[in-house]
Design a protein around this motif. Structure first.
Motif, mmCIF file in Angstrom:
data_model
loop_
_atom_site.group_PDB
_atom_site.id
_atom_site.type_symbol
_atom_site.label_atom_id
_atom_site.label_comp_id
_atom_site.label_asym_id
_atom_site.label_seq_id
_atom_site.Cartn_x
_atom_site.Cartn_y
_atom_site.Cartn_z
ATOM 1 N N TYR A 101 0.812 -1.059 -0.120
ATOM 2 C CA TYR A 101 -0.059 -0.069 0.060
ATOM 3 C C TYR A 101 0.828 1.017 -0.029
ATOM 4 C CZ TYR A 101 -3.615 -3.173 1.674
ATOM 5 O OH TYR A 101 -4.601 -4.481 1.434
ATOM 6 N N TYR A 102 1.638 1.313 0.860
ATOM 7 C CA TYR A 102 2.659 2.588 1.080
ATOM 8 C C TYR A 102 3.390 2.938 -0.106
ATOM 9 C CZ TYR A 102 1.373 1.791 6.059
ATOM 10 O OH TYR A 102 0.756 1.502 6.906
ATOM 11 N N ARG A 103 3.789 1.840 -0.807
ATOM 12 C CA ARG A 103 4.908 2.153 -2.254
ATOM 13 C C ARG A 103 3.696 2.554 -3.116
ATOM 14 N NH1 ARG A 103 5.933 0.224 -7.109
ATOM 15 N NH2 ARG A 103 8.469 0.215 -7.465
ATOM 16 N N HIS A 104 2.401 2.127 -3.273
ATOM 17 C CA HIS A 104 1.499 2.722 -4.315
ATOM 18 C C HIS A 104 0.994 4.205 -3.878
ATOM 19 C CE1 HIS A 104 1.873 -1.487 -5.362
ATOM 20 N NE2 HIS A 104 0.845 -1.911 -4.516
ATOM 21 N N TYR A 105 0.901 4.534 -2.683
ATOM 22 C CA TYR A 105 0.502 5.701 -2.248
ATOM 23 C C TYR A 105 1.575 6.828 -2.682
ATOM 24 C CZ TYR A 105 -3.844 5.129 0.302
ATOM 25 O OH TYR A 105 -4.973 4.849 0.600
ATOM 26 N N TYR A 106 3.070 6.480 -2.398
ATOM 27 C CA TYR A 106 4.133 7.354 -2.894
ATOM 28 C C TYR A 106 4.121 7.627 -4.216
ATOM 29 C CZ TYR A 106 8.970 8.620 -3.342
ATOM 30 O OH TYR A 106 10.025 9.304 -3.892
ATOM 31 N N HIS A 107 4.124 6.510 -5.058
ATOM 32 C CA HIS A 107 4.518 6.810 -6.306
ATOM 33 C C HIS A 107 3.190 7.588 -7.037
ATOM 34 C CE1 HIS A 107 8.006 4.331 -7.070
ATOM 35 N NE2 HIS A 107 7.791 3.733 -6.201
ATOM 36 N N TYR A 108 1.936 7.354 -6.635
ATOM 37 C CA TYR A 108 0.709 7.918 -7.014
ATOM 38 C C TYR A 108 0.954 9.269 -6.900
ATOM 39 C CZ TYR A 108 -3.902 9.469 -7.974
ATOM 40 O OH TYR A 108 -5.179 9.902 -8.168
ATOM 41 N N TYR A 109 1.002 9.973 -5.548
ATOM 42 C CA TYR A 109 1.212 11.127 -5.259
ATOM 43 C C TYR A 109 2.307 11.871 -5.544
ATOM 44 C CZ TYR A 109 -3.282 10.510 -2.837
ATOM 45 O OH TYR A 109 -4.705 10.341 -2.500
ATOM 46 N N SER A 110 3.579 11.346 -5.680
ATOM 47 C CA SER A 110 4.685 11.848 -6.054
ATOM 48 C C SER A 110 4.667 12.215 -7.668
ATOM 49 C CB SER A 110 5.923 10.777 -5.741
ATOM 50 O OG SER A 110 5.895 9.583 -6.645
ATOM 51 N N ARG A 111 4.064 11.380 -8.458
ATOM 52 C CA ARG A 111 3.431 12.041 -9.833
ATOM 53 C C ARG A 111 2.657 12.999 -10.034
ATOM 54 N NH1 ARG A 111 6.384 8.825 -13.164
ATOM 55 N NH2 ARG A 111 7.093 6.768 -12.641
ATOM 56 N N ARG A 112 1.597 12.880 -8.954
ATOM 57 C CA ARG A 112 0.625 13.932 -9.130
ATOM 58 C C ARG A 112 1.067 15.394 -8.800
ATOM 59 N NH1 ARG A 112 -5.625 12.908 -7.881
ATOM 60 N NH2 ARG A 112 -5.486 14.739 -8.876
ATOM 61 N N LEU A 113 1.894 15.379 -7.595
ATOM 62 C CA LEU A 113 2.298 16.530 -6.909
ATOM 63 C C LEU A 113 3.475 17.069 -7.551
ATOM 64 C CD1 LEU A 113 1.526 15.649 -3.286
ATOM 65 C CD2 LEU A 113 0.072 16.933 -5.079
ATOM 66 N N ALA A 114 4.236 16.364 -8.442
ATOM 67 C CA ALA A 114 5.535 16.723 -9.181
ATOM 68 C C ALA A 114 5.001 17.817 -10.016
ATOM 69 C CB ALA A 114 5.937 15.663 -9.920
#
Length: 331
Positions: A101-114
């Protein structure tokens, strides 16, 4: 069966298509190409786009306009997820490893907030803007210094004398239509005097003439060159004066003295020639001689301050009414 999307467990609301599989939303397989994904999106978008929906039930159902709008948003989200290779790669990994779960949250929001703009471009534009401001500010300070020196009688008289010797102020009077007013002649003479001051006076420090390679942009670009140059010079210094034991030259002696005095190159260059000759005569590149010279300068400074009337008044005030004393002063 292999071409069908794998059943995903642990799909989370708020990530990508939520509880729905993006491939299923678009009606394509996980092996679909970008062209197939785009074609499926265009077909569904034409069907569910709010501008094309006129109130008829979407897809034969009875959901109405609100259901069609939500369906279109889900289709757009699925397309945005699958059209990019990196985002699609992260999504496929989530389908295969739903427990992380944590890995998926990180990659998702890191790309959205980049940031949407390349950071390198932002840095380059910022450095260029600072460099332009620095250069024009430097020019403004230099012109202020020239304008001030043009008002100092010492420099103005010398510049006027040089201009007369060069024949710049000894022009014949103009007649007829070419005759100019006294104000125009005065402005021209003022510019001539300022030009002579610019050419004859070497201003140091913060008011010196700006140079293009001294601004921030060129300093950053030339930083590797300066670093390599310093390394080569340092190795040469160690080889000549430490290993081979050669005697210092005049430049090397002045460099050591400047380092002892903790002065920059521009500050040291602004000193008079006779001061540098005094440094060399007293052999200040030797540490012991410099320590003696430093103590002498400190004692001389103390004597000057002791004889200074302003310093005497300050000491008298500190003794009689300075901080730490209890005094009664009438209004």
């Amino acid at each position: 069966v292999a071409l069908l999307p794998r059943p995903a467990r642990g799909l989370t609301d708020g990530l990508y298509c939520g509880r729905r599989v993006c491939y299923e939303v678009l009606g394509v397989s996980r092996q679909a190409s970008k062209a197939e994904i785009a074609r499926a999106y265009r077909q569904l978008a034409r069907q569910y786009h709010p501008d094309r929906y006129r109130g008829e039930p979407a897809g034969g159902g009875a959901g109405g306009a609100q259901e069609a709008h939500e369906k279109f948003l889900l289709i757009a989200t699925a397309y945005e997820t699958l059209k990019d290779e990196e985002t699609r790669k992260d999504y496929d990994y989530m389908l295969d490893h739903p427990e992380e779960y944590y890995r998926h949250y990180y990659h998702y929001y890191s790309r959205r907030l980049a940031p949407k703009v390349d950071v390198r471009i932002v840095i380059l534009v910022t450095v260029c803007a600072i460099s332009v401001f620095q250069f024009f500010s430097w020019w403004s300070s230099y012109n202020e210094a020239i304008n001030y020196l043009a008002t100092v009688p010492k420099y103005r008289i010398q510049a006027t004398e040089i201009a007369r010797q060069q024949g710049l102020l000894n022009k014949t009077k103009e007649k007829g239509k070419n005759r100019r007013s006294k104000e125009e002649i005065r402005e021209e003479e003022e510019e001539i005097i300022k030009d002579i001051i610019k050419n004859k006076i070497d201003i140091k420090g913060g008011y010196q003439k700006p140079k293009i390679y001294d601004i921030l942009l060129f300093q950053i670009l030339l930083a590797p060159f300066y670093l390599c140059k310093y390394i080569v010079w340092y190795c040469w210094w160690i080889y000549c004066f430490t290993i081979k034991g050669q005697e210092y030259g005049v430049e090397e002696k002045l460099y050591i003295i400047r380092r002892y005095m903790k002065m920059s190159q521009s500050q040291f260059d602004s000193l008079e020639d006779h001061q540098k000759e005094t440094f060399l005569d007293r052999q200040l590149w030797i540490r012991e001689n410099y320590e003696v010279y430093k103590r002498e300068q400190e004692e001389e400074l103390k004597k000057k301050m002791a004889m200074d009337p302003r310093w005497k008044r300050y000491r008298r005030w500190m003794k009689n009414e300075g901080p730490g004393r209890l005094t009664f002063i009438d209004d």
